[in-house]
Design an enzyme around this catalytic site. Sequence first.
Site, PDB file in Angstrom:
ATOM      1  N   LYS A 146       0.850  -1.206   0.000  1.00  0.00           N
ATOM      2  CA  LYS A 146       0.000   0.000   0.000  1.00  0.00           C
ATOM      3  C   LYS A 146       0.886   1.257   0.000  1.00  0.00           C
ATOM      4  O   LYS A 146       0.648   2.207  -0.745  1.00  0.00           O
ATOM      5  CB  LYS A 146      -0.929  -0.009   1.222  1.00  0.00           C
ATOM      6  N   GLN A 164      -4.454  -1.861   9.787  1.00  0.00           N
ATOM      7  CA  GLN A 164      -4.356  -3.155   9.122  1.00  0.00           C
ATOM      8  C   GLN A 164      -4.884  -4.257  10.047  1.00  0.00           C
ATOM      9  O   GLN A 164      -4.461  -4.397  11.188  1.00  0.00           O
ATOM     10  CB  GLN A 164      -2.890  -3.438   8.735  1.00  0.00           C
ATOM     11  N   ASP A 197     -10.952   2.724   4.460  1.00  0.00           N
ATOM     12  CA  ASP A 197     -11.241   1.298   4.270  1.00  0.00           C
ATOM     13  C   ASP A 197     -12.756   1.058   4.212  1.00  0.00           C
ATOM     14  O   ASP A 197     -13.203  -0.021   3.825  1.00  0.00           O
ATOM     15  CB  ASP A 197     -10.655   0.474   5.437  1.00  0.00           C
TER      16      ASP A 197
END
Length: 295
Positions: free
Chosen positions: A54, A98, A121
């Site tokens: 990412k 994450q 997200d």
Amino acid sequence: MPYTLINGKEVSEKVLEQIKQEVNELKQAGKKTPHLAAVLVGDNPASMAYVNSKIKTCERVGVTSSLIKFETDVTEQTLLNKLEELNNNAEIDGYIVQLPLPKHISEQKIIEAIKPGKDVDGFHPVNVGKLVLNLPTYISATPFGIIQLLEYYKIPTQGKHCVVIGRSNIVGSPMSILMAKNTQYANCTVTLCHSKTENIKQYTLAADIIIAAIGKPNFVTADMVKQGATVIDVGINRIASPDTKSGYKLVGDVAFDEVSPKCAYITPVPGGVGLMTIASLLKNTLLAAKKEIYK
Ligand code: NAP
């Protein structure tokens, strides 16, 4: 007829090129460079690899990135304090935590602590609620990436029967909601299958589109797929392989070699959905920087 291989690399490259161009335009207009932060807890190799790619992709498109690392034994409170800081830091447009997190930390509590406007997200209940209600929101990256693949290849979806296997909060559930929406690359009749579904094959055999998000190698076999179906493989499973240097290889949830000859379209693993997930996260970051969803 031979199947069409859905090329996630080609499509994600195009999406990233577009993002790069828009980031440049923002810079040229004297606006702030978009900034994505990633919070990583512990040393899970898969999580580290995802976060690294990412960050690398941010560099590629000119988005600023920050990596915030914590040891596995970090307390939930320390993590919550950091999120509060990120929520109030005007320099950060969006951030991700994450997953998975160590067992002593409540993932739900952490997700709910992310300011919805910075939740690129799309996991916060406010953003999930907006998705359900058809309001502008950050669509979680994997389902968002899959919709873009369907659109790019102009795969017929209207009125088709889509079977989603897996009902996780990050893939299966939002995917099933998106595919049922009254939009051009959706409008499907959707069946959502999970581990308690009896005789899953009766559903998949009736599917025009199968989206597999299970986490079990080779779960979808040729006898489960009807001729001419579109098969989207979300799974990323690491299996032992004597043929590779590392001793393992990545496979999806679909037995590609036997399923692909029956398909109209199919995604490979790797090279399919995974690349679109990162590109979609960057797309959400750009939306956050441009304040298009939350003013
Ligand atoms: P997850 O949270 O473990 O959910 C798996 C889902 O599969 C659950 O809903 C589970 O049902 C269902 N399931 C498990 N065994 C089943 C069976 N025998 N029959 C039918 N359904 C079954 O996983 P996830 O986070 O959604 O991820 C799924 C896969 O996608 C993993 O391989 C993951 O690595 C991969 N992934 C890929 C990307 C990408 O960018 N390509 C992104 C995210 C995830 P229950 O709800 O009943 O337990």
